[in-house]
Design a protein around this motif. Structure first.
Motif, mmCIF file in Angstrom:
data_model
loop_
_atom_site.group_PDB
_atom_site.id
_atom_site.type_symbol
_atom_site.label_atom_id
_atom_site.label_comp_id
_atom_site.label_asym_id
_atom_site.label_seq_id
_atom_site.Cartn_x
_atom_site.Cartn_y
_atom_site.Cartn_z
ATOM 1 N N VAL B 185 33.746 46.687 41.341
ATOM 2 C CA VAL B 185 32.317 46.763 41.032
ATOM 3 C C VAL B 185 31.509 46.648 42.327
ATOM 4 C CG1 VAL B 185 30.404 45.536 39.936
ATOM 5 C CG2 VAL B 185 32.519 45.920 38.677
ATOM 6 N N GLN B 187 27.415 46.432 43.309
ATOM 7 C CA GLN B 187 26.099 46.337 42.699
ATOM 8 C C GLN B 187 24.989 46.655 43.689
ATOM 9 O OE1 GLN B 187 25.557 43.876 39.331
ATOM 10 N NE2 GLN B 187 26.779 42.326 40.348
ATOM 11 N N THR B 188 24.065 47.511 43.213
ATOM 12 C CA THR B 188 22.983 47.943 44.097
ATOM 13 C C THR B 188 21.643 47.572 43.487
ATOM 14 O OG1 THR B 188 22.614 50.099 43.070
ATOM 15 C CG2 THR B 188 24.387 49.957 44.704
ATOM 16 N N VAL B 189 20.642 47.457 44.346
ATOM 17 C CA VAL B 189 19.286 47.172 43.879
ATOM 18 C C VAL B 189 18.320 47.996 44.726
ATOM 19 C CG1 VAL B 189 19.064 45.135 45.383
ATOM 20 C CG2 VAL B 189 17.633 45.306 43.345
ATOM 21 N N TYR B 215 28.040 54.705 36.335
ATOM 22 C CA TYR B 215 26.734 54.157 36.729
ATOM 23 C C TYR B 215 26.228 53.300 35.578
ATOM 24 C CZ TYR B 215 26.568 57.776 40.334
ATOM 25 O OH TYR B 215 26.850 58.570 41.404
ATOM 26 N N SER B 218 20.301 49.034 35.156
ATOM 27 C CA SER B 218 19.414 48.102 34.469
ATOM 28 C C SER B 218 18.097 48.102 35.250
ATOM 29 C CB SER B 218 20.028 46.708 34.396
ATOM 30 O OG SER B 218 20.304 46.245 35.692
ATOM 31 N N ALA B 221 18.018 47.984 39.141
ATOM 32 C CA ALA B 221 19.337 47.823 39.749
ATOM 33 C C ALA B 221 20.339 48.767 39.081
ATOM 34 C CB ALA B 221 19.824 46.378 39.594
ATOM 35 N N ARG B 223 24.610 49.078 38.636
ATOM 36 C CA ARG B 223 25.963 48.606 38.882
ATOM 37 C C ARG B 223 26.870 49.822 38.930
ATOM 38 N NH1 ARG B 223 26.545 45.622 34.227
ATOM 39 N NH2 ARG B 223 28.746 45.776 33.708
ATOM 40 N N ARG B 225 30.720 51.074 38.831
ATOM 41 C CA ARG B 225 32.059 50.597 38.511
ATOM 42 C C ARG B 225 33.071 51.702 38.764
ATOM 43 N NH1 ARG B 225 32.679 48.892 32.742
ATOM 44 N NH2 ARG B 225 33.438 51.004 32.430
ATOM 45 N N GLU B 258 29.635 42.723 45.610
ATOM 46 C CA GLU B 258 30.806 43.525 45.273
ATOM 47 C C GLU B 258 31.651 42.785 44.232
ATOM 48 O OE1 GLU B 258 32.666 45.074 48.819
ATOM 49 O OE2 GLU B 258 30.818 46.086 49.437
ATOM 50 N N ASP B 260 30.964 41.039 39.945
ATOM 51 C CA ASP B 260 30.101 41.273 38.783
ATOM 52 C C ASP B 260 29.181 40.081 38.526
ATOM 53 O OD1 ASP B 260 29.142 42.880 36.860
ATOM 54 O OD2 ASP B 260 31.058 43.211 35.872
ATOM 55 N N PRO B 262 24.961 38.513 38.651
ATOM 56 C CA PRO B 262 23.570 38.958 38.704
ATOM 57 C C PRO B 262 22.934 38.667 40.073
ATOM 58 C CG PRO B 262 23.754 36.971 37.373
ATOM 59 C CD PRO B 262 25.148 37.372 37.749
#
Lengths: 423, 423
Positions: B185, B187-189, B215, B218, B221, B223, B225, B258, B260, B262
């Motif tokens: 995973v 995670q981007t923002v 993809y 939310s 952001a 995520r 995977r 990198e 899972d 928040p």
């Protein structure tokens, strides 16, 4: 009286099956159709694949009088619903001028150039009645085919909701000649569902046959919805309201509202009606009480501010909690939570204040004060009240429950309307 | 390599069709099955009526290798699933001693008397493999019937999740000899889904055939995977991780984790690693930033407190914002939000502080500062940084978006680990 129709919901999109998106549309549709007296028999979530959508439509029409679909109306090539419906009903896509103007208006409003794919969204199946979308680019569609109504709406919740409220629900009521139905909502807090049901069992058993009661529980609260169906006698609503005094007598001050508003809005209205300002001092709830109060539009009329004092040093410096009180009783104690409420009231310059101190978990519990121990307080110019509760269902729910409990403490502690708590 | 099985989910309960409860179980099941490589073909929600449940089972088995049901296992007479399955598979209920001991243990733990209806919950269909429930009174059931696996679980989310994780997923993996699968995973923002997709299009196109990218967007952001299926070559996970440097190069500091977790947990870990404390000064977000930070277990290591200054008088008295600054620039301004951050840092005695001031709506906008205008600030001992954003999708989402944006500002502004921001 015409027979009430059955409905089925089909939500379309791979993202639902992969679990990337939680389907909240179906619950909204179930609630709104229920208010019309239309029963939802089944909800089906299917992928974006044409064969699976067609199979779902075929099955749904065997069971339901109206089939509502959401999703698959976007401008990209994954979104196939419109094309599938066009073929399913043996028709063709034609340009719908009014929808084109709506799409153009959306792009004009956001001051962005309209692409050809968006223009394509105004092409609709020739046999459908288009449903306007005032907040997005995909129009909805209403079909009538061999005795069944099919309604296709976008999957974006706020577009679907607007379309449903403005157009689809009124049209369904007309189409199926749904008999008039009335709802009365009574909201309670502080009683579990089974206790509540026991308390009002006699009242519920004595309801006339055209009235039904639904229990809608959430964390610490239960919404009661009384639904009345027209029975040929005059003034259905009046007769429903006439049943409420007996219910009020059984539930007393567990009732916090007789309209469909959340607890934070109900207490906000109490504050506004009394012209009182409020602030909070929060330890374990970490700002969640302030968040709930300020989630209500217009809350700046009564909400002034909050001091989140997670650290004991902040409890002392910003709320004036005594270091000796902290040392003697610990942060999670009646003495500290009272000083927090009084300190918040003074430092924030408000008429009333709330305070919370507890152990939200998962760590920090002791044999004496296990995880889930919360002290809550209310202060106004005349009194400070404290209350202890225990609730342990995990950190997040513990915070939410303590927040709901302290808002309820506020509701029960405010002075009557003509007797201000302010100095 | 064996063909991957198809799954279907059936959620049972009138409350789902009435919309009283949002079905969150299906999304969890879809995600967890997806991690094993099992595709969910359809989700169906049906009532508590026997005929509708049986029809749903009959249809699901024609399409799926495994059918998972949730709901209808409670002790009351509405809960029919167990009886329906007993009849459906032509068997009978027998007492299952181990399940009885589990039920007894649950009641002993809560120190409550066990009723006969609860004892009945330990009677299970003779042909099923019982699935232990360690956190509730209803055991699950695993059936194999004419080539299809049927799994019945309780509808209470935390009971179902525990059962799924502890028992059902490992058993499904064994039963279907699911090839090993790995997930990574990232995670981007701060990048929308379509921009993100464009940025990494080449990287995604070059993925080997046994790896797929999902993809999971939310608010604000996305995520990512990456799922890899075993291909007979050694060290699948190592080969997946070897693809990350190229991805990091394309996404730079948009990547916040990198694993899972928040965003609020990711920034909490940055603070803890640096030994820095934090506080917030909040106007428009009304305590929501503090709530997010304190929603992380163990946040008391770095979170000290917050001053929610909704009212300008509180901005002045508790945060030291200048009355002349407020008069000259208005509360929603760079000058004020900077003073708020600096004031919070000083008054709360923290190493760093965040501040927010904006117009969450629906009212309060002006032509100059429309609803959705937010000023955010970060302050440490060496610098104060301010940033303006615009976002308007309704009060609640505006508050959430501004909160996510200010947490991201914190992430991007913190000093490197060996260079403390404290004095």
């Amino acid at each position: 009286m015409p027979k009430l129709p059955n409905a089925e919901i089909i939500t379309i999109g791979d993202e639902l099956l992969y679990g990337q998106v939680i389907d909240t549309n179906s619950a909204f549709l179930g609630q709104e159709l229920g208010k019309l007296g239309i029963r939802v028999r089944q909800i089906t979530s299917v992928s974006d694949r044409a064969d699976e959508i067609v199979t779902a439509l075929d099955l749904a029409r065997t069971r339901a009088d109206v089939v509502l679909t959401t999703g698959g109306l976007g401008p990209t090539k994954d979104d196939l619903t419109k094309h599938i419906l066009t073929e399913y009903f043996g028709t063709e896509l034609v340009l719908h001028e009014a929808s084109l103007r709506d799409v153009e208006a959306i792009f004009a409003r956001f001051n962005r150039p309209m692409l050809e794919v968006n223009r394509q969204q105004a092409y609709l199946p020739a046999t459908c009645v288009p449903i306007r979308n005032l907040v997005g680019t995909a129009p909805g569609m209403w079909f009538e085919d061999r005795g069944t109504v099919f309604v296709s709406m976008p999957g974006v919740p706020f577009e679907m909701k607007r379309m449903m409220t403005d157009t689809v629900l009124p049209r369904l009521a007309r189409h199926f000649q749904v008999p008039p139905i009335e709802h009365v909502v009574v909201q309670t807090v502080g009683l579990g569902e089974s206790f509540l049901a026991e308390k009002i069992a006699d009242w519920e058993a004595a309801l006339p046959p055209n009235m039904k009661l639904a229990y809608l529980p959430s964390l610490g609260a239960v919404r009661l919805r009384l639904t009345g169906q027209a029975d040929g006698q005059p003034d259905l609503r009046g007769r429903m309201l006439a049943l409420l005094p007996a219910l009020r007598e059984k539930l007393g001050n567990h009732i916090f509202a007789e309209t469909d508003i959340p607890l934070e809005q109900a207490v906000g209205e109490l504050l506004a009606a009394r012209g009182l300002t409020i602030g909070t001092a929060e330890s374990c709830t970490g700002g969640y009480v302030a968040h709930k109060l300020t989630s209500v539009a217009g809350s700046s009329r009564y909400f002034r501010g909050s001091i989140v004092a997670y650290d004991n040093a902040v409890k002392t410096s910003l709320l004036g909690v005594g270091t000796e009180t902290l040392a003697a009783h610990g942060a999670v104690s009646e003495a500290v939570v009272r000083q927090m409420a009084e300190g918040a009231r003074q430092r924030l310059g408000t008429d009333v204040a709330l305070a919370t101190s507890g152990i939200a978990g998962p760590d920090g519990g002791t044999p004496d004060k296990p995880v889930g121990t919360f002290w809550l307080a209310y202060a106004d110019a005349h009194q400070t009240l404290a209350r202890q509760i225990s609730f342990n269902r995990g950190r997040q729910l513990n915070i939410e429950y303590a927040t709901s409990a302290v808002l309820n403490l506020l509701r029960l502690s405010l002075p009557p309307e003509n007797n201000s708590a302010a100095e």
